[in-house]
Design a protein around this motif. Sequence first.
Motif, PDB file in Angstrom:
ATOM      1  N   GLY A 165       2.224   1.426   3.701  1.00 24.81           N
ATOM      2  CA  GLY A 165       3.203   0.442   4.153  1.00 24.81           C
ATOM      3  C   GLY A 165       2.782  -0.883   4.309  1.00 24.81           C
ATOM      4  N   ASP A 166       1.150  -1.085   4.642  1.00 27.69           N
ATOM      5  CA  ASP A 166       0.626  -2.350   4.477  1.00 27.69           C
ATOM      6  C   ASP A 166       1.010  -3.181   3.455  1.00 27.69           C
ATOM      7  OD1 ASP A 166      -0.312  -1.954   7.181  1.00 27.69           O
ATOM      8  OD2 ASP A 166      -2.594  -1.851   6.373  1.00 27.69           O
ATOM      9  N   VAL A 167       1.322  -4.267   3.717  1.00 18.93           N
ATOM     10  CA  VAL A 167       1.376  -5.343   2.492  1.00 18.93           C
ATOM     11  C   VAL A 167       0.118  -6.114   2.376  1.00 18.93           C
ATOM     12  CG1 VAL A 167       2.790  -7.359   1.363  1.00 18.93           C
ATOM     13  CG2 VAL A 167       3.974  -5.787   2.967  1.00 18.93           C
ATOM     14  N   LEU A 168      -0.475  -5.848   1.236  1.00 11.88           N
ATOM     15  CA  LEU A 168      -1.847  -6.304   0.823  1.00 11.88           C
ATOM     16  C   LEU A 168      -1.668  -7.575   0.061  1.00 11.88           C
ATOM     17  CD1 LEU A 168      -3.482  -3.142  -0.352  1.00 11.88           C
ATOM     18  CD2 LEU A 168      -3.220  -3.836   1.954  1.00 11.88           C
ATOM     19  N   GLU A 169      -2.404  -8.704   0.552  1.00  9.88           N
ATOM     20  CA  GLU A 169      -2.511  -9.925  -0.239  1.00  9.88           C
ATOM     21  C   GLU A 169      -4.007 -10.004  -0.735  1.00  9.88           C
ATOM     22  OE1 GLU A 169      -0.664 -13.604   1.052  1.00  9.88           O
ATOM     23  OE2 GLU A 169      -2.524 -14.619   0.276  1.00  9.88           O
ATOM     24  N   PHE A 170      -4.120  -9.905  -2.181  1.00 11.90           N
ATOM     25  CA  PHE A 170      -5.162 -10.101  -2.822  1.00 11.90           C
ATOM     26  C   PHE A 170      -5.711 -11.643  -3.170  1.00 11.90           C
ATOM     27  CE2 PHE A 170      -6.684  -5.884  -4.034  1.00 11.90           C
ATOM     28  CZ  PHE A 170      -5.498  -4.853  -3.643  1.00 11.90           C
TER      29      PHE A 170
ATOM     30  N   CYS B  95      -2.915   6.590  -0.267  1.00  6.21           N
ATOM     31  CA  CYS B  95      -3.357   6.939   0.914  1.00  6.21           C
ATOM     32  C   CYS B  95      -3.628   8.165   1.015  1.00  6.21           C
ATOM     33  CB  CYS B  95      -2.241   6.560   1.976  1.00  6.21           C
ATOM     34  SG  CYS B  95      -2.219   5.060   2.148  1.00  6.21           S
ATOM     35  N   ASP B  96      -4.680   8.658   1.923  1.00  8.24           N
ATOM     36  CA  ASP B  96      -5.344   9.946   1.900  1.00  8.24           C
ATOM     37  C   ASP B  96      -4.830  10.913   3.116  1.00  8.24           C
ATOM     38  OD1 ASP B  96      -6.801   9.381   4.268  1.00  8.24           O
ATOM     39  OD2 ASP B  96      -8.338   8.569   3.237  1.00  8.24           O
ATOM     40  N   PRO B  97      -5.253  11.973   3.305  1.00  3.07           N
ATOM     41  CA  PRO B  97      -4.856  12.974   4.327  1.00  3.07           C
ATOM     42  C   PRO B  97      -5.191  12.387   5.607  1.00  3.07           C
ATOM     43  CG  PRO B  97      -5.760  14.219   2.495  1.00  3.07           C
ATOM     44  CD  PRO B  97      -6.254  12.773   2.331  1.00  3.07           C
ATOM     45  N   SER B  98      -6.209  11.516   5.914  1.00  2.00           N
ATOM     46  CA  SER B  98      -6.287  11.146   7.256  1.00  2.00           C
ATOM     47  C   SER B  98      -5.480   9.919   7.254  1.00  2.00           C
ATOM     48  CB  SER B  98      -7.971  10.435   7.444  1.00  2.00           C
ATOM     49  OG  SER B  98      -8.007   9.294   6.674  1.00  2.00           O
ATOM     50  N   GLY B  99      -4.467   9.447   6.637  1.00  4.71           N
ATOM     51  CA  GLY B  99      -3.508   8.419   6.788  1.00  4.71           C
ATOM     52  C   GLY B  99      -3.874   7.082   6.366  1.00  4.71           C
ATOM     53  N   ILE B 100      -5.199   6.783   5.830  1.00  3.87           N
ATOM     54  CA  ILE B 100      -5.441   5.659   5.365  1.00  3.87           C
ATOM     55  C   ILE B 100      -5.535   5.217   4.107  1.00  3.87           C
ATOM     56  CG2 ILE B 100      -6.270   4.983   7.806  1.00  3.87           C
ATOM     57  CD1 ILE B 100      -9.150   5.514   6.584  1.00  3.87           C
TER      58      ILE B 100
ATOM     59  N   TYR C 195       1.669   7.579 -15.443  1.00  5.82           N
ATOM     60  CA  TYR C 195       3.044   7.578 -15.267  1.00  5.82           C
ATOM     61  C   TYR C 195       3.849   8.100 -13.971  1.00  5.82           C
ATOM     62  CZ  TYR C 195       4.291   6.151 -20.191  1.00  5.82           C
ATOM     63  OH  TYR C 195       4.725   5.451 -21.243  1.00  5.82           O
ATOM     64  N   LEU C 196       3.217   9.239 -13.869  1.00  3.44           N
ATOM     65  CA  LEU C 196       3.738   9.689 -12.654  1.00  3.44           C
ATOM     66  C   LEU C 196       3.454   9.130 -11.242  1.00  3.44           C
ATOM     67  CD1 LEU C 196       3.866  13.389 -13.997  1.00  3.44           C
ATOM     68  CD2 LEU C 196       5.685  12.139 -13.979  1.00  3.44           C
ATOM     69  N   ASN C 197       2.354   8.737 -11.088  1.00  4.43           N
ATOM     70  CA  ASN C 197       1.778   7.940 -10.020  1.00  4.43           C
ATOM     71  C   ASN C 197       2.817   6.690  -9.723  1.00  4.43           C
ATOM     72  OD1 ASN C 197       0.148   7.062  -7.972  1.00  4.43           O
ATOM     73  ND2 ASN C 197      -0.830   5.694  -9.035  1.00  4.43           N
ATOM     74  N   LEU C 198       2.913   6.088 -11.216  1.00  6.03           N
ATOM     75  CA  LEU C 198       4.114   4.926 -11.045  1.00  6.03           C
ATOM     76  C   LEU C 198       5.437   5.426 -10.272  1.00  6.03           C
ATOM     77  CD1 LEU C 198       2.935   2.974 -14.349  1.00  6.03           C
ATOM     78  CD2 LEU C 198       2.552   2.452 -11.863  1.00  6.03           C
ATOM     79  N   LEU C 199       5.845   6.400 -11.065  1.00  7.11           N
ATOM     80  CA  LEU C 199       7.248   7.024 -10.731  1.00  7.11           C
ATOM     81  C   LEU C 199       7.307   7.236  -9.050  1.00  7.11           C
ATOM     82  CD1 LEU C 199      10.011   7.901 -11.811  1.00  7.11           C
ATOM     83  CD2 LEU C 199       8.866  10.495 -11.811  1.00  7.11           C
ATOM     84  N   VAL C 200       6.167   7.884  -8.661  1.00 10.05           N
ATOM     85  CA  VAL C 200       6.227   8.089  -7.178  1.00 10.05           C
ATOM     86  C   VAL C 200       6.390   6.788  -6.276  1.00 10.05           C
ATOM     87  CG1 VAL C 200       5.001   9.166  -4.980  1.00 10.05           C
ATOM     88  CG2 VAL C 200       5.071  10.288  -6.937  1.00 10.05           C
ATOM     89  N   GLY C 201       5.833   5.678  -6.891  1.00  6.32           N
ATOM     90  CA  GLY C 201       5.564   4.305  -6.344  1.00  6.32           C
ATOM     91  C   GLY C 201       7.200   3.869  -6.512  1.00  6.32           C
ATOM     92  N   VAL C 202       7.946   4.056  -7.582  1.00  2.16           N
ATOM     93  CA  VAL C 202       9.390   3.708  -7.606  1.00  2.16           C
ATOM     94  C   VAL C 202      10.332   4.335  -6.796  1.00  2.16           C
ATOM     95  CG1 VAL C 202      11.114   3.729  -9.187  1.00  2.16           C
ATOM     96  CG2 VAL C 202       8.916   2.954 -10.082  1.00  2.16           C
ATOM     97  N   MET C 203      10.187   5.790  -6.532  1.00  2.00           N
ATOM     98  CA  MET C 203      10.886   6.427  -5.667  1.00  2.00           C
ATOM     99  C   MET C 203      10.596   5.774  -4.182  1.00  2.00           C
ATOM    100  SD  MET C 203      10.010  10.375  -6.726  1.00  2.00           S
ATOM    101  CE  MET C 203      10.763  10.851  -5.150  1.00  2.00           C
ATOM    102  N   GLU C 204       9.419   5.591  -3.734  1.00  2.00           N
ATOM    103  CA  GLU C 204       9.038   5.005  -2.441  1.00  2.00           C
ATOM    104  C   GLU C 204       9.921   3.663  -2.311  1.00  2.00           C
ATOM    105  OE1 GLU C 204       5.132   4.707  -1.620  1.00  2.00           O
ATOM    106  OE2 GLU C 204       5.526   3.591   0.276  1.00  2.00           O
TER     107      GLU C 204
ATOM    108  N   LEU D 293       0.803  -1.114  -0.149  1.00  2.00           N
ATOM    109  CA  LEU D 293       0.020  -0.008   0.161  1.00  2.00           C
ATOM    110  C   LEU D 293       0.782   1.346  -0.024  1.00  2.00           C
ATOM    111  CD1 LEU D 293      -3.040   0.841  -0.043  1.00  2.00           C
ATOM    112  CD2 LEU D 293      -2.743   0.951   2.438  1.00  2.00           C
ATOM    113  N   ARG D 294       0.867   1.973  -1.314  1.00  2.00           N
ATOM    114  CA  ARG D 294       1.891   3.141  -1.188  1.00  2.00           C
ATOM    115  C   ARG D 294       1.197   4.437  -0.788  1.00  2.00           C
ATOM    116  NH1 ARG D 294       6.518   0.637  -2.938  1.00  2.00           N
ATOM    117  NH2 ARG D 294       6.338  -0.726  -4.612  1.00  2.00           N
TER     118      ARG D 294
END
Lengths: 138, 138, 138, 138
Positions: free
Chosen positions: A71-76, A14-19, C25-34, A9-10
Amino acid sequence: MAFTAVRPLRFGDCDPSGIAYFPSYLNLLVGVMEEFFASIGSPWPVMMGERRISVPTVRLDITFSHPGVHGDVLEFRVDVKRVGGSSLDFLHRITCGGTLLWSAEQRVVATDTDTHRARPWPDDMRAALEQHLETSNV
Amino acid sequence: MAFTAVRPLRFGDCDPSGIAYFPSYLNLLVGVMEEFFASIGSPWPVMMGERRISVPTVRLDITFSHPGVHGDVLEFRVDVKRVGGSSLDFLHRITCGGTLLWSAEQRVVATDTDTHRARPWPDDMRAALEQHLETSNV
Amino acid sequence: MAFTAVRPLRFGDCDPSGIAYFPSYLNLLVGVMEEFFASIGSPWPVMMGERRISVPTVRLDITFSHPGVHGDVLEFRVDVKRVGGSSLDFLHRITCGGTLLWSAEQRVVATDTDTHRARPWPDDMRAALEQHLETSNV
Amino acid sequence: MAFTAVRPLRFGDCDPSGIAYFPSYLNLLVGVMEEFFASIGSPWPVMMGERRISVPTVRLDITFSHPGVHGDVLEFRVDVKRVGGSSLDFLHRITCGGTLLWSAEQRVVATDTDTHRARPWPDDMRAALEQHLETSNV
């Protein structure tokens, strides 16, 4: 076996309330579905682009049980519940460390990519879906 | 009167098959909900930022009836169906030129923005929601 | 060695003209930076949540050279070009099968997550970034 | 007069650090561009769908000057800076209450929607763009 896929979970999900922002959850879910179809021999670029078969969603019933945090690791986990003439019912369960975060019942329908009208599953896709149905619900 | 909001279906909300990408529909829906709360006196930046009240979704049951296409002018109609102790039930209907494209039953719950635990509606929000409930379902 | 990450270009990242939607693309880029920051010992949930260090972008210069299409397998290559007092310069190159699709020069700045004001890199992050700079540009 | 458009910065456009998520800014920008083209007589559903003209971005140089926060009312100002044979240069300035939040220089290219190859502007679009160029930079 049921189909499973792992997604972190990138920050951007996530939103401004952190979830987790729930529309981002559904964007992840569509990506997992795309991976599921590839796993049964129908990658979407070929299925949609060459065979002109799309799989739009017609029903989606979601229960959000527990908030997901950055940071959660989601399993689908994707289970096929029923294969109709042109429809397909999924049950999705999304967990993190064994805790259910959300689940969804989803119905998609096979359509013609150009006309958006329902059409029957082609034989090869039906066979692959039915095989998945039998082996994953044992 | 029910709350309504108009949104054009943009290029960026549509997918390679030329119709609305459903996670984008839900992003639009969250924006409409934000506008609804502002209309009853609870703009989210204040509600969430200062009062520390969030409204995460716990149930969402969606029916997609008709595909939306790029350029459609969407009318969102939001009806409050029930105000619980800390919950709130909406019915959303999204039409284009009188044709129903999709509808959704949604339950949100008032939570503490910091702990993510359910909390009762404050009196002013409850009063505003109940007034909306009475006047919009006549 | 430069940091690399692979991402499939999903259905949901593409637009009605059949190619990648650049905000996706830029959403993907932010994930790569993370992922890059996690690889040098600073996972964002800890860095932002506990240490209160954010890394907003202040400059981003992008060249789109070749359209990406649904199903492309994107390889992101991230190079650190310069570590300043509180800034950090990246060069990103995104290829598919050896063809450059797009590239970006990006400057981020370390800020205090609460005040959004620039702050110096902490020693451990500076050391990790400088080590990456030296070893990846040989 | 320059083209302007107003957009509230929504909850769903912001990130866990409480400020605008920049890929969401760019999604808003594409929506504003769509509105700009409609304002000069080329709504995208017709331009792309019937006339088969797309306008992908080839260069985008962005400077983020000041963080946007949830609830900000963004004013997008779009200036045409140059009309080439098949290219078009924009300058975008996004302010909130008179404060510049970010600006971007963008080059788009007219392409054939089917082949993705560059093509000259048709006469009517060129005339409309040049008229906008002359009258908005007085």
